[in-house]
Design a protein around this motif. Sequence first.
Motif: not given
Length: 494
Positions: A303-309
């Motif tokens: 969730x963090x990595x995809x959301x940040x991207x």
Amino acid sequence: MLDQTLDPIWARRYAVTATAPPGWRRPYTRILGLGDLAVLLVVLGIVRAARFGLASEARADAPFSPSYDVLGVAMAIVWWLTLNAFRTRSPRVIGHGTEEYLRVIRATWAAFALMAVLAVALKIDTSRLYLAAAFPLGLMSLLVWRKVARMQLHRHRAAGRALSNVLVIGDRESACRIAASLAGIPQSGYRVTGVWVPDDAGIEEPVTERGIAVLDRNHTLQEMLWLTGANAVMVTDTEHLGPDGLRELAWGLEGTGIELMLSPNVVNVDGSRLHLHEISGLPILHLDEPQYAGASRLAKTLFDRVGASLLILALSPALMACAALVKLTSEGPAFYVQDRIGRDGRPFRMIKFRSMRVGADAELAALVATEGKSIAELPKVVDDPRVTAVGRVMRRYSLDELPQLFNVLKGDMSLVGPRPQRHFEVERYDHVATRRLTVRPGMTGLWQVSGRSNLDFTEAIRLDVYYVENWSLTGDLIILWRTFRAVMASDGAY
């Protein structure tokens, strides 16, 4: 336990006349119901018009294919009845918490499944695109409507209306604690108006503590309900009644419309971690372990990595514009890098847009000293002279925090979590505050959406520890939404 021999007419002490529920409930739930139906009819009508135009006829070659006007009304009624079946307008869930919204979501899925089964069983020919658009749009519209209705209810409660009066049965200390908690959250819809200590005969005259009437066993429950105008009864210490007394109390309130609540004296625990079980006829409250590990699971990482991207791609114009403005309007680099403490006490380099003049860190001690404070107090400097003109605007809307998306992408931070703090701040931690280091720090968190810089250090730590102990992905989504609202309102931003 209350000694029944002290009162031979036990039933009369708990004889309570029927009392009407709070006056706001019936009109509010009626408005919610009518609003739900209106929202569903409008949404299904819009979807029908967008998909088929203003006129649509039943297909003659289908075994059973009613017009979409009839189908839309039928779907709205089934959907509305499903909302009723899932008790989405129960007084226990409306007005506060997330349970109301979760019930609306569950009811919508159930309605979708029910209609799919009926369509197959009755061989109803329907457009898949119509259904695919109707349900998500209908769900979003229902949630928005419920939020609007709740905001209006909160405004009434903040003005002292639409509240239920609570009679607390227990000792004075627990009652005052509960009264203070409820007074701090008027959105809950409850206010303590009286305390009854049924096994204490030491209060000859009514005592008022913090505006609350405290009375002893010389007054009957019926008298206490009348004196306090109570619509609800909350028992904080069951030993004041004992199991038999509690049972008699429940029987006495039966059919009166008065709520009976038990407070387990558990604080800072999310309701999702509490489960009621029955063992040999005894109700046992089971408390799940804190969710430290949950906040480090693969789901949150993805969730963090995809959301940040996605956010970096979407906000890239804003990122470039902010960097250019900082560079062009003041001397020094566009970015400011500072050491912060991350998960498990490991330091990392946090990135921000520079919002102060170069060398501002060296001026902090002297600046707070002029205000009679010290750095150890973690003061928030209002109208900080070190902040640049561009930096002041960026801070107001938290634009200076956007480069931390790269920290999230790297894995040093999360989108949601406790705010990363500095070495000297972490040195002040006790064994409770140290628990916030069990998860990755976040760009935003519970304390940011609960007051930001307006909260003191102790309250900020309490909220962060609550977050890591009660983590859920749904909670992260709610905090992100509340963050957007707080940033737009620039609440507590210095």
